[in-house]
Write an enzyme that holds these catalytic residues in place. Structure first.
Site, mmCIF file in Angstrom:
data_model
loop_
_atom_site.group_PDB
_atom_site.id
_atom_site.type_symbol
_atom_site.label_atom_id
_atom_site.label_comp_id
_atom_site.label_asym_id
_atom_site.label_seq_id
_atom_site.Cartn_x
_atom_site.Cartn_y
_atom_site.Cartn_z
ATOM 1 N N ASP A 1 0.846 -1.192 0.000
ATOM 2 C CA ASP A 1 0.000 0.000 0.000
ATOM 3 C C ASP A 1 0.881 1.240 0.000
ATOM 4 O O ASP A 1 1.781 1.366 0.834
ATOM 5 C CB ASP A 1 -0.927 0.003 1.223
ATOM 6 C CG ASP A 1 -2.116 0.938 1.031
ATOM 7 O OD1 ASP A 1 -2.454 1.264 -0.136
ATOM 8 O OD2 ASP A 1 -2.715 1.344 2.043
ATOM 9 N N TYR B 1 1.142 5.665 -0.330
ATOM 10 C CA TYR B 1 0.643 6.807 0.451
ATOM 11 C C TYR B 1 0.857 8.020 -0.438
ATOM 12 O O TYR B 1 1.582 8.934 -0.098
ATOM 13 C CB TYR B 1 1.480 6.863 1.732
ATOM 14 C CG TYR B 1 1.049 7.801 2.822
ATOM 15 C CD1 TYR B 1 -0.202 7.707 3.431
ATOM 16 C CD2 TYR B 1 1.932 8.776 3.301
ATOM 17 C CE1 TYR B 1 -0.552 8.549 4.465
ATOM 18 C CE2 TYR B 1 1.585 9.622 4.344
ATOM 19 C CZ TYR B 1 0.342 9.505 4.924
ATOM 20 O OH TYR B 1 -0.003 10.343 5.958
ATOM 21 N N HIS C 1 -3.881 14.000 1.110
ATOM 22 C CA HIS C 1 -4.125 13.080 2.222
ATOM 23 C C HIS C 1 -2.965 13.130 3.219
ATOM 24 O O HIS C 1 -3.183 13.228 4.434
ATOM 25 C CB HIS C 1 -4.307 11.654 1.698
ATOM 26 C CG HIS C 1 -4.445 10.616 2.771
ATOM 27 N ND1 HIS C 1 -5.538 10.549 3.604
ATOM 28 C CD2 HIS C 1 -3.608 9.612 3.162
ATOM 29 C CE1 HIS C 1 -5.383 9.539 4.454
ATOM 30 N NE2 HIS C 1 -4.224 8.957 4.214
ATOM 31 N N ARG D 1 0.537 15.517 13.574
ATOM 32 C CA ARG D 1 1.848 16.032 13.921
ATOM 33 C C ARG D 1 1.828 17.553 14.014
ATOM 34 O O ARG D 1 1.492 18.111 15.050
ATOM 35 C CB ARG D 1 2.902 15.543 12.917
ATOM 36 C CG ARG D 1 3.313 14.091 13.153
ATOM 37 C CD ARG D 1 4.512 13.678 12.306
ATOM 38 N NE ARG D 1 4.325 14.022 10.896
ATOM 39 C CZ ARG D 1 3.713 13.223 10.013
ATOM 40 N NH1 ARG D 1 3.271 12.046 10.391
ATOM 41 N NH2 ARG D 1 3.542 13.603 8.768
ATOM 42 N N GLU E 1 -10.892 3.864 3.434
ATOM 43 C CA GLU E 1 -9.934 4.660 2.663
ATOM 44 C C GLU E 1 -10.282 4.461 1.200
ATOM 45 O O GLU E 1 -10.291 3.335 0.694
ATOM 46 C CB GLU E 1 -8.486 4.221 2.950
ATOM 47 C CG GLU E 1 -8.037 4.618 4.347
ATOM 48 C CD GLU E 1 -6.544 4.418 4.591
ATOM 49 O OE1 GLU E 1 -5.938 3.546 3.943
ATOM 50 O OE2 GLU E 1 -5.990 5.145 5.436
ATOM 51 N N ASP F 1 -9.542 0.359 1.699
ATOM 52 C CA ASP F 1 -8.568 -0.106 2.688
ATOM 53 C C ASP F 1 -9.096 0.219 4.089
ATOM 54 O O ASP F 1 -8.688 1.193 4.706
ATOM 55 C CB ASP F 1 -7.231 0.597 2.423
ATOM 56 C CG ASP F 1 -6.101 -0.003 3.230
ATOM 57 O OD1 ASP F 1 -6.245 -1.134 3.712
ATOM 58 O OD2 ASP F 1 -5.063 0.680 3.373
ATOM 59 N N TYR G 1 1.261 2.329 15.655
ATOM 60 C CA TYR G 1 2.033 2.512 14.411
ATOM 61 C C TYR G 1 3.504 2.871 14.612
ATOM 62 O O TYR G 1 4.312 2.665 13.699
ATOM 63 C CB TYR G 1 1.354 3.516 13.469
ATOM 64 C CG TYR G 1 1.699 4.965 13.696
ATOM 65 C CD1 TYR G 1 1.091 5.690 14.711
ATOM 66 C CD2 TYR G 1 2.639 5.597 12.889
ATOM 67 C CE1 TYR G 1 1.391 7.013 14.917
ATOM 68 C CE2 TYR G 1 2.955 6.928 13.098
ATOM 69 C CZ TYR G 1 2.335 7.636 14.100
ATOM 70 O OH TYR G 1 2.647 8.944 14.300
ATOM 71 N N THR H 1 -4.896 6.460 0.163
ATOM 72 C CA THR H 1 -6.138 7.227 0.145
ATOM 73 C C THR H 1 -6.056 8.370 -0.861
ATOM 74 O O THR H 1 -5.080 9.119 -0.866
ATOM 75 C CB THR H 1 -6.397 7.803 1.552
ATOM 76 O OG1 THR H 1 -6.357 6.733 2.484
ATOM 77 C CG2 THR H 1 -7.734 8.508 1.625
HETATM 78 MN MN MN Z 1 -4.333 2.592 2.786
#
Ligand code: MN
Length: 424
Positions: free
Chosen positions: A135, A137, A142, A151, A208, A242, A253, A358
């Site tokens: 996957d 990013y 996004h 953050r 997602e 997703d 994470y 996404t």
């Molecule tokens: Mn994803």
């Protein structure tokens, strides 16, 4: 070799409604179970499914270098491994056979009976045995939204993001076809302000809005590919939800990235629309600044103009459209993703699946997840029935749709739908 299947003037002798996702110019590939319990590889025109196993046995692919059992399987991996030249010949042949100008199959009632099924009578299965799933990013919007929320809005993009298509290795065992319900996952999370983590059903199940591409055999271990060849290895695309549990994801994470908050389920649309079918809908991807490394540089139009929408349908309720986005919003292209994936010599094989990440656009109504649409729950969405959604409720069905449209030809993907059931 020319793609003749895409000719916008073609009409089929099978009836196709004007807003169908599957005109004769589409010719997608999938795997289905007939009402006689036979699993086969097929294609689709309008609301008719075409049994390619039967078509092959009856000799309609004569002259194309296919193995005898290529379509008598429950997965497309073998056919995909035949390579781009063969995919193109097969699509062209199917388009010819179902063209209203061609009497060859049209007049053979007995053959037609063996070959054609009503879509309502078949059950769609996973189209490929997905060996590995990665996957990415790759939507800048996004990444900016998530970075701002979790953050720092002034430093939302991490320093690597503009230099490489960030990705992680997902899990393929929990990828399911449209229509299969999934359960709210259990997991660990640490509620805001709590001193200790808790274990229980996720309180923040999200979708997602993604697309995924499926590859053929790309490279031998240790070998790299060049970016101008990368698209030759991409068979086609599906819609990809997703499913994500945001509370589990947020706690687990660090430092290795997504794990159980992501791998409990992903839903795909079951018909793989080939890159050949999408060819007329090429469009530019966003300008990249800074210029990427040479191994990732491309010229021309390297994205596709695919309209994307997500709907939430509560139990016994109506569909609520919650966003609309476009595949061409993605900053990194599929060719860049695949080239980067093999740039260290990692081998990619037939049936591997790569998620886009996404797909959010620049406006709030184009955000590709509830996390962004409700801004982490602070701005709940109001549905038609007056109920509010921060994330997805039990018994909600999430439906994704996608299509291209040009010169009166609409190429679509069908539904990518999944219902969320309570935790087991
Ligand atoms: Mn994803």
């Amino acid at each position: 070799m020319k793609i003749t299947a895409n000719n916008p003037k073609r009409k089929s002798w099978l009836e196709v409604s004007p807003n169908s996702d599957f005109p004769i110019q589409n010719i997608p590939f999938g795997v289905f179970l007939t009402k006689d319990n036979i699993m086969t590889i097929g294609s689709r025109i309008g609301d008719f499914a075409i049994d390619l196993g039967a078509l092959h046995q009856l000799g309609y692919f004569k002259g194309i270098d296919l193995t005898d059992d290529v379509f008598l399987q429950d997965r497309l991996n073998d056919f995909i491994a035949h390579g781009k030249g063969i995919w193109r010949l097969v699509r062209n042949r199917i388009a010819d056979l179902f063209d209203i100008e061609n009497p060859k199959l049209q007049n053979k009632k007995k053959d037609i009976q063996q070959i054609i099924h009503l879509v309502a009578d078949i059950e769609m299965h996973l189209p490929v045995n997905i060996g590995d799933y990665t996957d990415f990013y790759s939507s800048k919007e996004h990444a900016l939204n998530v970075g701002s929320m979790f953050r720092d809005p002034n430093n939302a993009l991490l320093p690597n993001w503009l230099h490489l298509p960030v990705g992680y290795h997902g899990r393929s065992s929990s990828i399911v076809p449209t229509g299969k319900a999934i359960h709210r996952p259990f997991g660990q999370s640490k509620p805001a302000g709590a001193e200790n983590p808790i274990f229980g059903p996720s309180k923040a199940v999200d979708f997602e809005l993604e697309m995924a591409f499926i590859t053929t055999d790309v490279n031998k271990l240790g070998k790299r590919i060049s970016i101008d060849k990368a698209e030759d290895y991409i068979f086609g695309m599906v819609l990809f939800n997703d499913w994500s549990a945001r509370d589990i994801q947020a706690w687990e994470y660090a430092p290795l990235g997504p794990f159980l908050g992501k791998n409990f389920a992903s839903t795909i649309s079951p018909w793989i629309v080939t890159l050949d079918a999408l060819e007329p809908f090429r469009i530019a991807s966003p300008k990249q600044d800074p210029k990427p490394f040479e191994y990732l540089q491309q010229e021309g139009n390297n994205s596709f103009d695919i309209h994307l929408e997500t709907f939430i349908k509560p139990e016994n309720g109506i569909e609520n459209k919650v966003n609309h986005s476009n595949f061409s919003n993605l900053y990194w292209t599929m060719a860049q993703q695949l080239t980067h994936h093999t740039s260290n010599g990692c081998n990619v094989v037939a049936g591997d699946m790569m998620g886009s990440g996404t797909i959010s656009g620049p406006t709030p109504d184009s955000y590709g997840s509830m996390l962004e649409l409700s801004w982490n729950g602070t701005k709940p969405l109001k549905l038609n029935d007056g109920s509010l959604r921060q994330f997805i409720n039990d018994y909600d069905t999430v439906i994704m749709r996608g299509y291209c449209q040009k010169d009166k030809v609409r190429i679509g993907f069908g539904d990518c739908a999944g219902k969320l059931l309570p935790a087991l």
